[in-house]
Write a protein that holds these residues in place. Structure first.
Motif, mmCIF file in Angstrom:
data_model
loop_
_atom_site.group_PDB
_atom_site.id
_atom_site.type_symbol
_atom_site.label_atom_id
_atom_site.label_comp_id
_atom_site.label_asym_id
_atom_site.label_seq_id
_atom_site.Cartn_x
_atom_site.Cartn_y
_atom_site.Cartn_z
ATOM 1 N N LEU A 99 0.825 -1.202 0.000
ATOM 2 C CA LEU A 99 0.000 0.000 0.000
ATOM 3 C C LEU A 99 0.865 1.261 0.000
ATOM 4 N N ALA A 100 1.992 1.220 0.713
ATOM 5 C CA ALA A 100 2.907 2.361 0.717
ATOM 6 C C ALA A 100 3.434 2.636 -0.686
ATOM 7 N N ARG A 101 3.777 1.592 -1.435
ATOM 8 C CA ARG A 101 4.223 1.771 -2.828
ATOM 9 C C ARG A 101 3.153 2.452 -3.667
ATOM 10 N N ASP A 102 1.924 1.999 -3.502
ATOM 11 C CA ASP A 102 0.841 2.567 -4.292
ATOM 12 C C ASP A 102 0.568 4.021 -3.907
ATOM 13 N N LEU A 103 0.658 4.323 -2.619
ATOM 14 C CA LEU A 103 0.430 5.698 -2.168
ATOM 15 C C LEU A 103 1.523 6.636 -2.679
ATOM 16 N N MET A 104 2.761 6.158 -2.718
ATOM 17 C CA MET A 104 3.840 6.979 -3.272
ATOM 18 C C MET A 104 3.572 7.304 -4.743
ATOM 19 N N LEU A 105 3.158 6.291 -5.498
ATOM 20 C CA LEU A 105 2.836 6.517 -6.906
ATOM 21 C C LEU A 105 1.694 7.515 -7.047
ATOM 22 N N MET A 106 0.672 7.374 -6.205
ATOM 23 C CA MET A 106 -0.473 8.284 -6.260
ATOM 24 C C MET A 106 -0.050 9.718 -5.941
ATOM 25 N N ALA A 107 0.837 9.869 -4.964
ATOM 26 C CA ALA A 107 1.308 11.209 -4.599
ATOM 27 C C ALA A 107 2.077 11.849 -5.751
ATOM 28 N N TRP A 108 2.955 11.076 -6.414
ATOM 29 C CA TRP A 108 3.723 11.619 -7.541
ATOM 30 C C TRP A 108 2.795 12.057 -8.669
ATOM 31 N N ILE A 109 1.836 11.201 -9.018
ATOM 32 C CA ILE A 109 0.934 11.508 -10.125
ATOM 33 C C ILE A 109 0.074 12.730 -9.800
ATOM 34 N N THR A 110 -0.422 12.791 -8.558
ATOM 35 C CA THR A 110 -1.261 13.922 -8.177
ATOM 36 C C THR A 110 -0.474 15.224 -8.171
ATOM 37 N N LEU A 111 0.750 15.196 -7.635
ATOM 38 C CA LEU A 111 1.578 16.400 -7.613
ATOM 39 C C LEU A 111 1.903 16.869 -9.028
ATOM 40 N N ALA A 112 2.254 15.929 -9.900
ATOM 41 C CA ALA A 112 2.541 16.296 -11.290
ATOM 42 C C ALA A 112 1.297 16.858 -11.966
ATOM 43 N N GLY A 113 0.146 16.264 -11.715
ATOM 44 C CA GLY A 113 -1.094 16.772 -12.287
ATOM 45 C C GLY A 113 -1.439 18.160 -11.793
ATOM 46 N N ASP A 114 -1.179 18.417 -10.508
ATOM 47 C CA ASP A 114 -1.419 19.760 -9.963
ATOM 48 C C ASP A 114 -0.566 20.804 -10.669
ATOM 49 N N LEU A 115 0.703 20.484 -10.890
ATOM 50 C CA LEU A 115 1.603 21.432 -11.543
ATOM 51 C C LEU A 115 1.219 21.652 -13.006
ATOM 52 N N ALA A 116 0.800 20.573 -13.670
ATOM 53 C CA ALA A 116 0.467 20.686 -15.085
ATOM 54 C C ALA A 116 -0.869 21.374 -15.314
ATOM 55 N N TRP A 117 -1.830 21.165 -14.409
ATOM 56 C CA TRP A 117 -3.162 21.746 -14.588
ATOM 57 C C TRP A 117 -3.717 22.215 -13.246
ATOM 58 N N PRO A 118 -3.193 23.322 -12.717
ATOM 59 C CA PRO A 118 -3.686 23.817 -11.419
ATOM 60 C C PRO A 118 -5.091 24.394 -11.496
ATOM 61 N N GLY A 119 -5.563 24.696 -12.714
ATOM 62 C CA GLY A 119 -6.880 25.288 -12.863
ATOM 63 C C GLY A 119 -8.017 24.371 -12.453
ATOM 64 N N GLY A 120 -7.777 23.084 -12.326
ATOM 65 C CA GLY A 120 -8.839 22.166 -11.943
ATOM 66 C C GLY A 120 -9.092 22.095 -10.452
ATOM 67 N N LEU A 121 -8.252 22.730 -9.650
ATOM 68 C CA LEU A 121 -8.398 22.674 -8.194
ATOM 69 C C LEU A 121 -9.423 23.694 -7.708
ATOM 70 N N ALA A 122 -10.193 23.312 -6.692
ATOM 71 C CA ALA A 122 -11.136 24.242 -6.064
ATOM 72 C C ALA A 122 -10.356 25.229 -5.209
ATOM 73 N N MET A 123 -10.676 26.511 -5.341
ATOM 74 C CA MET A 123 -9.932 27.571 -4.667
ATOM 75 C C MET A 123 -10.658 28.057 -3.422
#
Length: 320
Positions: free
Chosen positions: A226-250
Motif C-alpha cells: 500500500l505504501a508503494r501505491d500511495l507513493m505513486l499516487m502522490a507523484w501523479i497527483t503532484l505532477a497533475g497539480d503542476l500541469a493543470w492547477p486550474g482544476g483545483l477548487a480555490m
C-alpha cells in the motif's frame, strides 16, 4: 473574538477537517487502482494479458488477513514506517482543493523529502544481512534514488524562481494567475521531471519490488504494498497539480474554504488528470521505457526537464 466569530471558526475547522479526510480516503482508495490500471495497461498495450485492475486491492487485503513471519531486527517496523511516511506525503499533496487544514506544511521540499524517505526505507530494510535476493533487488534501485535526489533541488529552485513560493498551495495559486507566461511552461517541465524521476514505473520495477518483499508476509507485506501505491499516487497527483492547477477548487474570499458547489467538479478534474497521466505513462512505458537502456534514458530525461524548467525562467528574466 465574539461568539459568532468563534462559531464560524469552529465550523471552518470542522468542515476543513472533513474535506481533508475525504481527500485522504480518495487517495488511499484510488492508489491501488492506479497501479493496477498501469500494470494492466502496460500488459495489454504490450500485447500481453493483464491482470484485473482490482488485483492490487485483492493482494493487499489478502496479505492483511494473514499472519506473516516476524522479521528480525529493525526490519519489523519498516513497513509501518514506510506506510506512515507515504500517508503523510499524500496528506500534503492537494488532490481537488487548496487551503485545507495543514496546507501551511505542504511544501515541495517537505513532500519530496517524505517521498524519498518512503522509497529509501524499503531499500534499507532489503539490504539487511541475510536477505540476498532482497538486497540485490534493492541495489538495482539505488541509481533511481540518486537521480531523484538530483532532480528535486532543481524542481524546487524552478518553483521558487517562477512564483516566489516553495509552498505547494501558494505555488499552485500563483500558477493560476493569467500573467504567469513562462512560469506555466516551467511548471509543465517540472511535472514531467517529477513523473520521470519519482515513481517506480520502469521496466523491472514490479519484479524488483516483489524481490525486495520476498521475506515479508502478512500485514507487513500489505503495508509495504500500500505504501508503494500511495507513493505513486502522490507523484501523479503532484505532477497533475503542476500541469493543470486550474482544476483545483480555490479558497473563497476572506480565506474561507472552497465553495461546496465547486468541489464535485474539482474531484472530477482530479480524476481526469490522473487518468490522462496514467494513459501517458502507459504509452511512455511501452514506447520509451521498454528496456534497461530506456530506463537510463528516462532518468537522463528527468534531469534534462528539471534543468530546462530552470533555464526557461532564467531566459524569461533575462528578456525582461
Amino acid at each position: 473574538m465574539g461568539p459568532f466569530a468563534m462559531m464560524s471558526w469552529v465550523v471552518i475547522v470542522v468542515a476543513g477537517s472533513a474535506l481533508l479526510a475525504v481527500h485522504l480516503v480518495l487517495m488511499v482508495a484510488c492508489a491501488p487502482l492506479v497501479r493496477g490500471g498501469l500494470v494492466a495497461g502496460v500488459a495489454r498495450v504490450g500485447g500481453g494479458e493483464g491482470l484485473p485492475v482490482l488485483a492490487r486491492w485483492r493482494l493487499i487485503l489478502s496479505c492483511a488477513r494473514r499472519h506473516g513471519v516476524r522479521a528480525a531486527g529493525g526490519v519489523e517496523i519498516v513497513p509501518a514506517m514506510a506506510l506512515a511516511v507515504a500517508l503523510a506525503a499524500c496528506l500534503l499533496v492537494p488532490s481537488f482543493a487548496l487551503g485545507l487544514p495543514g496546507a501551511g506544511l505542504s511544501d515541495l521540499l517537505t513532500v519530496a523529502g517524505l517521498l524519498v524517505l518512503a522509497r529509501l526505507l524499503p531499500l534499507l530494510a532489503a539490504l539487511e544481512p541475510g536477505g540476498a535476493r532482497a538486497g540485490l533487488a534493492a541495489a538495482g534501485d539505488t541509481a533511481a534514488l540518486v537521480v531523484m535526489q538530483a532532480v528535486f533541488p532543481l524542481t524546487v529552485a524552478a518553483a521558487v524562481m517562477a512564483t516566489g513560493h516553495g509552498g505547494i498551495d501558494a505555488l499552485l495559486t500563483r500558477l493560476r494567475e493569467p500573467d504567469m507566461g513562462s512560469g506555466r511552461v516551467s511548471a509543465m517541465l517540472m511535472a514531467l521531471a517529477l513523473l520521470l524521476a519519482g515513481p517506480d514505473i520502469g521496466p523491472g520495477d514490479e519484479a524488483r519490488a516483489a524481490e525486495r518483499m520476498v521475506d515479508l508476509g502478512g500485514r507487513g507485506r500489505a503495508a509495504m504494498e500500500l505504501a508503494r501505491d500511495l507513493m505513486l499516487m502522490a507523484w501523479i497527483t503532484l505532477a497533475g497539480d503542476l500541469a493543470w492547477p486550474g482544476g483545483l477548487a480555490m479558497l473563497q474570499e476572506g480565506g474561507l474554504l472552497p465553495a461546496a458547489m465547486s468541489l464535485p467538479g474539482a474531484i472530477v478534474a482530479w480524476l481526469v488528470r490522473t487518468g490522462v497521466i496514467c494513459a501517458g505513462i502507459v504509452v511512455a512505458r511501452v514506447v520509451v521505457m521498454g528496456s534497461v537502456r530506456g530506463t537510463r534514458g528516462r532518468l537522463v530525461l528527468a534531469l534534462l526537464f528539471a534543468t530546462l524548467a530552470v533555464v526557461v525562467l532564467f531566459a524569461d528574466q533575462e528578456g525582461v
